[in-house]
Write a protein that holds these residues in place. Structure first.
Motif, mmCIF file in Angstrom:
data_model
loop_
_atom_site.group_PDB
_atom_site.id
_atom_site.type_symbol
_atom_site.label_atom_id
_atom_site.label_comp_id
_atom_site.label_asym_id
_atom_site.label_seq_id
_atom_site.Cartn_x
_atom_site.Cartn_y
_atom_site.Cartn_z
ATOM 1 N N LEU A 83 0.709 -1.155 0.047
ATOM 2 C CA LEU A 83 -0.010 -0.022 -0.164
ATOM 3 C C LEU A 83 0.823 1.243 -0.061
ATOM 4 O O LEU A 83 0.546 2.078 -0.819
ATOM 5 N N LYS A 84 1.775 1.362 0.780
ATOM 6 C CA LYS A 84 2.725 2.353 0.774
ATOM 7 C C LYS A 84 3.573 2.661 -0.530
ATOM 8 O O LYS A 84 3.472 3.936 -0.985
ATOM 9 N N THR A 85 3.713 1.463 -1.157
ATOM 10 C CA THR A 85 4.304 1.607 -2.473
ATOM 11 C C THR A 85 3.289 2.315 -3.536
ATOM 12 O O THR A 85 3.638 3.299 -4.281
ATOM 13 N N ILE A 86 2.098 1.942 -3.395
ATOM 14 C CA ILE A 86 1.254 2.341 -4.318
ATOM 15 C C ILE A 86 0.931 3.807 -3.839
ATOM 16 O O ILE A 86 1.165 4.696 -4.842
ATOM 17 N N PHE A 87 0.647 4.323 -2.668
ATOM 18 C CA PHE A 87 0.433 5.445 -2.096
ATOM 19 C C PHE A 87 1.421 6.499 -2.547
ATOM 20 O O PHE A 87 1.367 7.640 -2.999
ATOM 21 N N ASP A 88 2.695 6.220 -2.515
ATOM 22 C CA ASP A 88 3.895 7.000 -2.680
ATOM 23 C C ASP A 88 3.877 7.240 -4.173
ATOM 24 O O ASP A 88 4.474 8.217 -4.259
ATOM 25 N N HIS A 89 3.376 6.612 -4.994
ATOM 26 C CA HIS A 89 3.431 6.950 -6.539
ATOM 27 C C HIS A 89 2.398 7.488 -7.034
ATOM 28 O O HIS A 89 2.372 7.861 -8.310
ATOM 29 N N LEU A 90 1.321 7.760 -6.326
ATOM 30 C CA LEU A 90 0.230 8.316 -6.693
ATOM 31 C C LEU A 90 0.270 9.886 -6.959
ATOM 32 O O LEU A 90 1.015 10.530 -6.398
ATOM 33 N N PRO A 91 -0.326 10.576 -8.050
ATOM 34 C CA PRO A 91 -0.264 11.864 -8.237
ATOM 35 C C PRO A 91 -1.173 12.729 -7.406
ATOM 36 O O PRO A 91 -0.785 13.757 -7.392
ATOM 37 N N GLU A 92 -2.014 11.992 -6.408
ATOM 38 C CA GLU A 92 -2.850 12.769 -5.545
ATOM 39 C C GLU A 92 -2.364 12.545 -4.300
ATOM 40 O O GLU A 92 -1.427 11.838 -3.868
ATOM 41 N N ALA A 93 -2.609 13.789 -3.431
ATOM 42 C CA ALA A 93 -2.115 13.851 -1.868
ATOM 43 C C ALA A 93 -2.819 12.800 -1.203
ATOM 44 O O ALA A 93 -3.987 12.665 -1.121
ATOM 45 N N VAL A 94 -2.074 11.860 -0.580
ATOM 46 C CA VAL A 94 -2.576 11.065 0.446
ATOM 47 C C VAL A 94 -2.120 11.329 1.758
ATOM 48 O O VAL A 94 -0.964 11.249 2.074
ATOM 49 N N LEU A 95 -3.080 11.489 2.768
ATOM 50 C CA LEU A 95 -2.564 11.887 4.243
ATOM 51 C C LEU A 95 -3.397 11.149 5.166
ATOM 52 O O LEU A 95 -4.559 10.901 4.900
ATOM 53 N N VAL A 96 -2.786 10.160 6.012
ATOM 54 C CA VAL A 96 -3.697 9.609 7.224
ATOM 55 C C VAL A 96 -3.206 9.790 8.392
ATOM 56 O O VAL A 96 -2.003 10.256 8.889
ATOM 57 N N GLN A 97 -4.449 9.979 9.035
ATOM 58 C CA GLN A 97 -4.206 10.663 10.446
ATOM 59 C C GLN A 97 -4.799 9.696 11.501
ATOM 60 O O GLN A 97 -5.691 8.847 11.010
ATOM 61 N N ASP A 98 -4.139 9.562 12.670
ATOM 62 C CA ASP A 98 -4.863 8.860 13.802
ATOM 63 C C ASP A 98 -6.064 9.610 13.964
ATOM 64 O O ASP A 98 -6.482 10.761 13.944
ATOM 65 N N THR A 99 -6.800 9.123 15.255
ATOM 66 C CA THR A 99 -7.653 9.498 15.706
ATOM 67 C C THR A 99 -7.665 10.953 16.471
ATOM 68 O O THR A 99 -8.545 11.562 16.863
#
Length: 69
Positions: free
Chosen positions: A16-32
């Motif tokens: 998943l990290k590999t996929i997200f790292d190469h997306l042209p869109e911004a991906v941000l994950v935050q905890d609660t």
């Protein structure tokens, strides 16, 4: 069985990290608590940070809407 399951979960996270790292869109994950736990390179760039690691180390607690406003 537990060790095998942990290895599979670890492998899935890496994929998943590999996929997200190469997306042209911004991906941000935050905890609660709104701490950043993952940001792909595009998110880092858009938010004006130097790196995801630096961003996570800041423990800057704000909603993702504030980062990308």
């Amino acid at each position: 069985d537990l060790k095998l399951a942990q290895e599979k979960v670890s492998q899935s996270h890496l994929q998943l990290k590999t996929i997200f790292d190469h997306l042209p869109e911004a991906v941000l994950v935050q905890d609660t608590d709104f701490n950043v736990v993952y940001a792909n390179p595009k998110a880092v760039s858009v938010a004006g940070m130097n790196s995801a690691e630096e961003w996570m180390a800041k423990k800057a607690i704000m909603s993702h809407f504030d980062y990308f406003r």
